[in-house]
Write a protein that holds these residues in place. Structure first.
Motif, short mmCIF file in Angstrom:
data_model
loop_
_atom_site.label_atom_id
_atom_site.label_comp_id
_atom_site.label_asym_id
_atom_site.label_seq_id
_atom_site.Cartn_x
_atom_site.Cartn_y
_atom_site.Cartn_z
N THR A 156 18.64 -15.12 51.83
CA THR A 156 20.21 -15.55 51.63
C THR A 156 20.91 -15.00 52.66
O THR A 156 21.71 -15.38 53.21
N ARG A 157 20.76 -13.66 52.85
CA ARG A 157 21.73 -12.90 54.06
C ARG A 157 21.30 -13.15 55.23
O ARG A 157 22.25 -13.77 55.98
N ALA A 158 20.07 -13.66 55.77
CA ALA A 158 19.86 -14.37 57.08
C ALA A 158 20.54 -15.52 57.20
O ALA A 158 21.06 -15.74 58.36
N ARG A 159 20.43 -16.52 56.07
CA ARG A 159 21.24 -17.66 56.24
C ARG A 159 22.82 -17.45 56.26
O ARG A 159 23.29 -18.27 57.13
N ARG A 160 23.22 -16.59 55.45
CA ARG A 160 24.64 -16.42 55.78
C ARG A 160 25.10 -15.77 57.07
O ARG A 160 26.17 -16.16 57.68
N LEU A 161 24.45 -14.95 57.72
CA LEU A 161 24.61 -14.27 58.93
C LEU A 161 24.44 -15.41 60.07
O LEU A 161 25.28 -15.56 60.89
N LEU A 162 23.34 -16.37 59.91
CA LEU A 162 23.21 -17.44 61.01
C LEU A 162 24.54 -18.30 60.68
O LEU A 162 24.97 -18.94 61.76
N ALA A 163 24.90 -18.74 59.53
CA ALA A 163 26.07 -19.57 59.36
C ALA A 163 27.56 -19.02 59.91
O ALA A 163 28.24 -19.93 60.14
N GLU A 164 27.49 -17.84 59.97
CA GLU A 164 28.39 -16.89 60.59
C GLU A 164 28.60 -16.74 61.99
O GLU A 164 29.35 -16.08 62.60
N GLY A 165 27.34 -17.09 62.59
CA GLY A 165 27.42 -16.93 64.04
C GLY A 165 27.05 -15.50 64.39
O GLY A 165 26.89 -15.34 65.72
N LYS A 166 26.24 -14.73 63.47
CA LYS A 166 25.87 -13.50 63.63
C LYS A 166 24.40 -13.55 63.92
O LYS A 166 23.79 -13.05 63.29
N THR A 167 24.18 -14.09 65.06
CA THR A 167 22.73 -14.33 65.57
C THR A 167 22.14 -12.94 65.49
O THR A 167 20.90 -12.81 64.93
N ARG A 168 22.64 -11.90 66.19
CA ARG A 168 21.67 -10.66 66.58
C ARG A 168 21.47 -10.17 65.09
O ARG A 168 20.34 -9.55 64.95
N GLU A 169 22.41 -9.95 64.16
CA GLU A 169 22.30 -9.39 63.04
C GLU A 169 21.11 -10.01 62.01
O GLU A 169 20.41 -9.53 61.58
N TYR A 265 14.13 -20.11 70.87
CA TYR A 265 14.37 -18.91 70.11
C TYR A 265 15.73 -18.52 70.43
O TYR A 265 16.25 -18.36 71.52
N LEU A 266 16.63 -18.29 69.44
CA LEU A 266 17.86 -17.90 69.45
C LEU A 266 18.21 -16.39 69.63
O LEU A 266 17.71 -15.80 68.65
N LEU A 267 18.67 -16.08 70.78
CA LEU A 267 18.92 -14.74 71.25
C LEU A 267 20.39 -14.11 70.61
O LEU A 267 20.56 -12.93 70.33
N ASP A 268 21.33 -14.88 70.95
CA ASP A 268 22.63 -14.51 70.82
C ASP A 268 23.68 -15.55 70.51
O ASP A 268 23.35 -16.50 71.19
N TYR A 269 24.71 -15.41 69.91
CA TYR A 269 25.82 -16.35 69.86
C TYR A 269 26.88 -15.86 70.88
O TYR A 269 27.54 -14.91 70.59
#
Length: 304
Positions: A156-169, A265-269
């Motif tokens: 859930t946390r990984a999904r939320r971070l991805l949805a917020e553009g916080k790719t590195r986190e 592979y997504l490295l950064d937003y």
């Protein structure tokens, strides 16, 4: 189910994304199996239980099921039991579930997170499992959550971070870069017209992160190529149909990609998608984006 005689230690879960918490479960399962002279194995599901239980739309996994099973085996699981999660299966009481589970092999141990819930109405918890373990003759290990940046790692946390553009986190929670996978399809060739040809990915089965521009890596023939990806609706181009699309520009790659399946592979937003006053202004920004991507190291990139 015909009971098998081989001794096994199981870890149980959806393993959506196989993040660092999941990886800790696998490692503890391997340790316990070695101690008990058993096979370390995984019990997981072909479907997302939340989708079956609530009737909500199908939930895209953070990693495809086939890739998940492959990852679990690479991590050391000798076997992955992937079962179909159904309404009927969800109605099993905790003891019925454990009784069913003993049919997978000579159950010597079970490893779960300390917040694990199971059985009809999620009425079973770690204490229930330990009690049933005493009755059925297997040991139980309950692991504390793995914390990343001060908070528990979770899908859930990984999904939320991805949805917020916080790719590195998000990548830190996962323990590796988030992946988009898709077949390269023909598009309107807008990128080619402005000097930056892109591969248009069919990403129907992926969980899509926040729209915007990403620094990526793509592996082809054993070599990583830096890449830029735009996820969005291309607002600068007036004659586009503006459907949501993932477009990937590989740097210094000159072969044809049509029909191939790419793993990105997504490295950064880098930045949000925006409408530029002209294609010329867009080109100027793309050049800046590619310079930023050039500075991202690929040496030691962990992808699995």
């Amino acid at each position: 189910m015909k009971k098998k005689s081989n001794p096994i230690v199981l870890t149980i879960g959806v393993f959506d994304g196989v993040h660092l918490g999941h990886q800790a479960l696998i490692q503890e399962t391997i340790r316990l199996a070695k101690k008990l002279k058993a096979s370390p194995e995984v019990l997981t599901f072909k479907d997302h239980p939340a989708h079956i239980l609530t009737g909500a739309p199908s939930i895209p996994f953070l990693l495809s099921r086939l890739e998940t099973y492959s990852f679990l085996k690479k991590a050391g699981a000798k076997r992955v039991h992937a079962i179909r999660f159904t309404k009927a299966f969800s109605q099993k009481t905790p003891e019925q579930f454990v009784g069913w589970m003993t049919g997978l092999g000579k159950l010597k141990g079970v490893v779960v997170g300390e917040n694990f819930r199971f059985g009809q109405g999620a009425q079973g918890d770690l204490g229930t499992l330990q009690s049933l373990g005493g009755k059925y003759g297997f040991v139980v290990r309950g692991l504390k959550p793995v914390k990343v940046l001060g908070k528990p790692a979770s899908s859930t946390r990984a999904r939320r971070l991805l949805a917020e553009g916080k790719t590195r986190e998000a990548n830190q929670v996962l323990g590796r870069p988030y992946v988009l996978e898709g077949k390269v399809a023909h598009g309107k060739k807008m990128g080619r017209k402005i000097g930056f040809p892109t591969a248009n990915l069919k990403t129907d089965k992926n969980f899509l992160p926040k729209d915007g521009v990403y620094a990526c890596a793509v592996k082809i023939g054993g070599k990583f190529y830096r890449a830029g990806m735009n996820l969005g609706k291309r607002p600068t181009f007036k004659d586009d149909d503006h459907h949501r699309q993932a477009e990937v520009h590989l740097m210094r790659y000159y072969g044809s990609l049509y029909g191939k399946t790419l793993t990105v592979y997504l490295l950064d937003y880098l930045r949000p998608e925006k409408k530029f006053p002209s294609p010329k202004a867009l080109v100027a920004q793309i050049k800046k984006d590619l310079k930023a991507i050039e500075r991202i190291p690929l040496r030691g990139l962990r992808v699995g």
